[in-house]
Design a protein around this motif. Sequence first.
Motif, PDB file in Angstrom:
ATOM      1  N   SER A 164     -21.094 -12.956  30.108  1.00  0.00           N
ATOM      2  CA  SER A 164     -20.186 -14.108  29.992  1.00  0.00           C
ATOM      3  C   SER A 164     -20.136 -14.963  31.249  1.00  0.00           C
ATOM      4  CB  SER A 164     -18.771 -13.639  29.632  1.00  0.00           C
ATOM      5  OG  SER A 164     -18.308 -12.682  30.567  1.00  0.00           O
ATOM      6  N   ARG A 165     -19.877 -14.391  32.415  1.00  0.00           N
ATOM      7  CA  ARG A 165     -19.711 -15.216  33.612  1.00  0.00           C
ATOM      8  C   ARG A 165     -20.421 -14.592  34.807  1.00  0.00           C
ATOM      9  NH1 ARG A 165     -16.702 -19.488  32.479  1.00  0.00           N
ATOM     10  NH2 ARG A 165     -15.276 -19.349  30.708  1.00  0.00           N
ATOM     11  N   VAL A 166     -20.605 -15.434  35.830  1.00  0.00           N
ATOM     12  CA  VAL A 166     -21.371 -15.037  37.000  1.00  0.00           C
ATOM     13  C   VAL A 166     -20.673 -15.551  38.247  1.00  0.00           C
ATOM     14  CG1 VAL A 166     -22.820 -17.104  36.783  1.00  0.00           C
ATOM     15  CG2 VAL A 166     -23.684 -15.147  38.066  1.00  0.00           C
ATOM     16  N   ALA A 167     -20.774 -14.801  39.336  1.00  0.00           N
ATOM     17  CA  ALA A 167     -20.194 -15.209  40.619  1.00  0.00           C
ATOM     18  C   ALA A 167     -21.171 -14.857  41.733  1.00  0.00           C
ATOM     19  CB  ALA A 167     -18.852 -14.518  40.851  1.00  0.00           C
ATOM     20  N   ILE A 168     -21.097 -15.603  42.834  1.00  0.00           N
ATOM     21  CA  ILE A 168     -21.972 -15.396  43.996  1.00  0.00           C
ATOM     22  C   ILE A 168     -21.091 -15.115  45.208  1.00  0.00           C
ATOM     23  CG2 ILE A 168     -23.926 -16.297  45.287  1.00  0.00           C
ATOM     24  CD1 ILE A 168     -24.388 -16.360  42.283  1.00  0.00           C
ATOM     25  N   ASP A 169     -21.432 -14.083  45.978  1.00  0.00           N
ATOM     26  CA  ASP A 169     -20.630 -13.803  47.168  1.00  0.00           C
ATOM     27  C   ASP A 169     -21.252 -14.472  48.395  1.00  0.00           C
ATOM     28  OD1 ASP A 169     -22.715 -12.208  48.131  1.00  0.00           O
ATOM     29  OD2 ASP A 169     -21.659 -10.307  47.868  1.00  0.00           O
ATOM     30  N   ALA A 170     -20.633 -14.281  49.559  1.00  0.00           N
ATOM     31  CA  ALA A 170     -21.062 -14.966  50.776  1.00  0.00           C
ATOM     32  C   ALA A 170     -22.457 -14.549  51.226  1.00  0.00           C
ATOM     33  CB  ALA A 170     -20.047 -14.697  51.898  1.00  0.00           C
ATOM     34  N   ARG A 171     -22.917 -13.386  50.791  1.00  0.00           N
ATOM     35  CA  ARG A 171     -24.252 -12.906  51.151  1.00  0.00           C
ATOM     36  C   ARG A 171     -25.310 -13.347  50.151  1.00  0.00           C
ATOM     37  NH1 ARG A 171     -23.221  -6.688  51.288  1.00  0.00           N
ATOM     38  NH2 ARG A 171     -21.985  -7.316  49.466  1.00  0.00           N
ATOM     39  N   GLY A 172     -24.889 -14.039  49.088  1.00  0.00           N
ATOM     40  CA  GLY A 172     -25.826 -14.480  48.074  1.00  0.00           C
ATOM     41  C   GLY A 172     -26.060 -13.490  46.963  1.00  0.00           C
ATOM     42  N   LEU A 173     -25.276 -12.406  46.902  1.00  0.00           N
ATOM     43  CA  LEU A 173     -25.410 -11.445  45.817  1.00  0.00           C
ATOM     44  C   LEU A 173     -24.790 -12.005  44.543  1.00  0.00           C
ATOM     45  CD1 LEU A 173     -24.665  -8.064  47.631  1.00  0.00           C
ATOM     46  CD2 LEU A 173     -26.847  -9.268  47.306  1.00  0.00           C
ATOM     47  N   VAL A 174     -25.363 -11.633  43.413  1.00  0.00           N
ATOM     48  CA  VAL A 174     -24.997 -12.199  42.117  1.00  0.00           C
ATOM     49  C   VAL A 174     -24.264 -11.138  41.298  1.00  0.00           C
ATOM     50  CG1 VAL A 174     -25.868 -13.299  40.019  1.00  0.00           C
ATOM     51  CG2 VAL A 174     -27.028 -13.691  42.210  1.00  0.00           C
ATOM     52  N   TYR A 175     -23.032 -11.436  40.892  1.00  0.00           N
ATOM     53  CA  TYR A 175     -22.203 -10.537  40.091  1.00  0.00           C
ATOM     54  C   TYR A 175     -22.129 -11.086  38.672  1.00  0.00           C
ATOM     55  CZ  TYR A 175     -20.620  -8.704  44.622  1.00  0.00           C
ATOM     56  OH  TYR A 175     -20.559  -8.153  45.878  1.00  0.00           O
ATOM     57  N   VAL A 176     -22.424 -10.236  37.688  1.00  0.00           N
ATOM     58  CA  VAL A 176     -22.438 -10.672  36.292  1.00  0.00           C
ATOM     59  C   VAL A 176     -21.463  -9.820  35.484  1.00  0.00           C
ATOM     60  CG1 VAL A 176     -23.821 -11.035  34.217  1.00  0.00           C
ATOM     61  CG2 VAL A 176     -24.850 -11.384  36.485  1.00  0.00           C
ATOM     62  N   ALA A 177     -20.575 -10.480  34.728  1.00  0.00           N
ATOM     63  CA  ALA A 177     -19.693  -9.785  33.790  1.00  0.00           C
ATOM     64  C   ALA A 177     -20.494  -9.517  32.513  1.00  0.00           C
ATOM     65  CB  ALA A 177     -18.462 -10.628  33.499  1.00  0.00           C
ATOM     66  N   ASP A 178     -20.896  -8.270  32.334  1.00  0.00           N
ATOM     67  CA  ASP A 178     -21.703  -7.843  31.189  1.00  0.00           C
ATOM     68  C   ASP A 178     -20.750  -7.317  30.117  1.00  0.00           C
ATOM     69  OD1 ASP A 178     -23.762  -6.987  29.556  1.00  0.00           O
ATOM     70  OD2 ASP A 178     -24.356  -5.312  30.831  1.00  0.00           O
TER      71      ASP A 178
END
Length: 380
Positions: A164-178
């Motif tokens: 559904s959604r995605v976020a990026i942290d300060a280090r450039g890592l990608v978080y995905v709500a699966d």
Amino acid sequence: MISAARQRRRLDLTRPFARDPLSSTPPLKRDQLRLTLGLALLGALSAAALPACGGSSPEPAVSPSAAWPSASPSATASPSSAASPSVSPQPVAFQRYTFVRAWGKKGSGPGQFVLPKGIAVDAEGFVYVVDKGNSRIQKFTASGKLVTAWGGYGDRPGEFRAPSRVAIDARGLVYVADGGNHRIQVFTGDGTFLREWGREGDGDGEFRLPLGVAVGANGSVYVSDKEGSRLQRFTARGRFLSSWGSAGGQPGQFREPDDVQVGPDGRVYVSDSDNQRVQVFSAGGRLLAVIGRWGDGLGEFREPRGIAVRPDGMLLVCESAGQRIQEFSPSYKPLGFWGQEGDERGSFDGPRAIALTPDGRLYVADMWNHRVQCFAPAGD
């Protein structure tokens, strides 16, 4: 009103999701029915009250009142004062952003989409799009050139079911709500799988259809748990810290919490979609403000979904059924909206998510048009 052709197009999209295990009915049925009924009831009013805010013109006229108001760092809103915001019986349309470009169309090929639902921009300006119907993440340049893509339908690491959604942290890592797998997955910017956490359940660190994910400046990860009617907070590595919320319509409660974003001051914004409002909390979960109610006026919503917060505290909310983006001052005063229903440049059909770039541009996941649209601040 939604045209018969467009409604048939939406109903056709339920077929590819017949295998989705989330329910015994096609998973998009509820959203389609809500959207159809809402527009049927308010279509006549919307047609009369919502002037065109984009149409086919790439450079709409800018209202003299379109200058950004100055942000007030001390501006706040208490839950009691914000629960019933002042609204206008007639919406006020303006154009703070002008259309720049769009890309994508319905399909499964590179750069194509089936229901783009989430969007985020990293510090270098790369755009990440959650391609829900194709169970993948696609990464683009700021001009829409495909860089890479990853995913696939399944429950193994790196695969997705109803992301559904995605976020990026300060280090450039990608978080995905699966969402369909009831977990959060973390990747590098090129799609390399790093870790995951969560499983189906109601306990700490468990989920029942996580929809939204956001990362604060201190690294805390916030996840909106749709069926769990709560927000959970974790460390960057997935250790549970706290949670708040329950099912209901009272301040601090949720009905279908969707997007979550963290403002520059650390405040946490949640689109409480079925309650037709946005709720604002401290980093630890203390309720600070409640914004909105059902309707078409200023400060009112028809299915608020995506949220973005500017560095100066200005709040933008996209309304999936209202087919518009509404703007609020840092003290949550409603200022106006822009957008209309359609498939022309600058128009929307179910806008689901919005993201801001470091230079102030705005990207919109235009879900039912199966595309991404880019806008620049008026005058740029």
